[in-house]
Design an enzyme around this catalytic site. Sequence first.
Site, short mmCIF file in Angstrom:
data_model
loop_
_atom_site.label_atom_id
_atom_site.label_comp_id
_atom_site.label_asym_id
_atom_site.label_seq_id
_atom_site.Cartn_x
_atom_site.Cartn_y
_atom_site.Cartn_z
N ASP A 84 1.68 -0.22 -4.71
CA ASP A 84 0.74 0.35 -6.01
C ASP A 84 0.61 2.03 -6.45
O ASP A 84 -0.31 1.68 -7.84
CB ASP A 84 -0.83 -0.30 -5.14
CG ASP A 84 -0.99 0.53 -3.77
OD1 ASP A 84 -0.64 1.52 -3.24
OD2 ASP A 84 -2.32 0.99 -3.59
N HIS A 85 0.85 2.83 -5.70
CA HIS A 85 0.90 4.04 -6.19
C HIS A 85 1.73 4.88 -5.32
O HIS A 85 1.87 4.17 -3.47
CB HIS A 85 -0.56 4.62 -6.15
CG HIS A 85 -1.98 3.93 -4.98
ND1 HIS A 85 -1.11 4.74 -4.07
CD2 HIS A 85 -2.35 3.57 -4.76
CE1 HIS A 85 -2.12 4.09 -3.11
NE2 HIS A 85 -2.88 3.50 -3.84
N GLU A 110 0.84 -0.99 0.16
CA GLU A 110 0.21 -0.25 -0.28
C GLU A 110 1.09 1.52 0.14
O GLU A 110 2.16 1.66 1.11
CB GLU A 110 -0.89 0.30 1.04
CG GLU A 110 -1.85 1.28 1.25
CD GLU A 110 -2.81 1.56 0.16
OE1 GLU A 110 -3.31 0.92 -0.28
OE2 GLU A 110 -2.89 3.04 -0.64
N THR A 120 -5.66 1.62 -5.54
CA THR A 120 -4.94 0.51 -5.42
C THR A 120 -6.16 -0.46 -6.60
O THR A 120 -5.54 -1.37 -7.01
CB THR A 120 -6.17 -0.28 -4.29
OG1 THR A 120 -5.68 0.40 -2.56
CG2 THR A 120 -5.12 -1.57 -3.48
N HIS A 160 -1.35 3.38 4.91
CA HIS A 160 -2.59 4.50 3.52
C HIS A 160 -2.50 5.32 5.04
O HIS A 160 -2.45 5.98 5.52
CB HIS A 160 -3.55 3.04 4.18
CG HIS A 160 -5.20 4.09 3.17
ND1 HIS A 160 -5.16 5.23 3.07
CD2 HIS A 160 -5.05 3.67 1.67
CE1 HIS A 160 -6.22 6.03 1.96
NE2 HIS A 160 -6.13 4.33 1.46
#
Length: 416
Positions: free
Chosen positions: A256-257, A40, A82, A197
């Site tokens: 993911d980013h 994440e 995600t 996150h």
Amino acid sequence: DSADIKEVKNYLKSRNNHENSQSPLSGSGKGKNIIVISLESTQQLVINRKINGEEITPFLNSLIKDSLYFPNVYHQTAQGKTSDAEFMIDNGLYPLSGGSVFVRRPRNEFYSLPQILQEKGYYSAVFHSNDETFWNRENMYHSLGYNKFFSKTSYHVNEENSVNYGLKDIPFFKQSIPLLEKLPQPFYAKFLTLTNHFPFLLNEEDQYLNDEEENPDLVHRYFRTVRYEDEAIKTFINGLKKSGLYDQSVIVLYGDHYGISKSYHKQLEPVLGKEITPNEQVELQKVPLIIHIPGQKAQEIKSIGGQTDIRQTILDILGVRPQKNVIDFGQSLISNKEKDFVIFRDGTFVTNKYTYTENTCFNKRSGKKVKMNKCTPYFDRVQNELNLSDNVIFGDLLRFKDEDRKYNKKDEQSEN
Ligand code: GP9
Ligand code: MN
């Protein structure tokens, strides 16, 4: 209709990205399980970086010394975050420019990684301790052909083992191991972490970095939650070793980013020790990609790549040739053929030498502005590829993926 899919097929044929890659690594994971871990909000900048003398990702750094490591892979996600990354990895298509495909097109026909692997007898499952409705996952996973989704209800979640969005990564992985051990093999298992996150919250007992800052800014909170995530991955890998699954599985880890958005780049500049220009902003979109193959030596693969390429890379390593036509914009990153450009969803792109972003062409390495004609040769190809991918999604074109094969069969029959 089927004329539209012809156009996509012709384009993919002209790009010639799906031929046998003839890499010594092709098929090196044949018959093994495949475990994919979504890290994440994990950016590549944390890898091999120290903060106050301490490594932020000590475990990942050690894993890299025994794995394939791709230091030049960029995330290509948009608003679907995600779920966009998941979509690319399972389908090799681009996400949409607005919203998430998971939410907007869950009833499309796909020819996904779970479906392709199923042809070779693979069972598939997703592990993610959030509500099954988040990102419309329950419906989308059904369309993607997953056999099983272990969501929040499969886990013991309480106030004590939760933070921010839900179950913390360490109890998540601990509780996942017995579930994973029960799956039929070979399997494709996807794990989505959650603790790292925004806004990067962490309980004191979960802090593995010794920095004593009492009121850390967002960037330093981020480093703490990344450090926790790193510890969780270590717990998981140790669990896999205990269960004997480690040597039977190819393990893919990807970010993911981004986690640190543009609005916090002023806090990041002193850490990086440089100004974050538009060119540097693009470089910050790099995410880690680590692939551990049992029995293979470590290797750094410097080719540029994106998340759309991960699926072809996995299929290449597993030595799996799909039975049906593959409509996919990815390219195996272990192939000898180097990728020539990576497209971001907003039309930004990078080549080996140049970055095009915010209407400006940069020399990627020096960061200097260069003449636009260094970038213009790619403009049409970039827009064309994004448009074709959108056409596949909005036209639900994978319904027609086997049209010409069907015609061939009919032709054969009429000749007999
Ligand atoms: C939640 C997880 C995180 O289930 O996917 O969501 P994000 O905001 O990163 O898409
Ligand atoms: Mn995410």
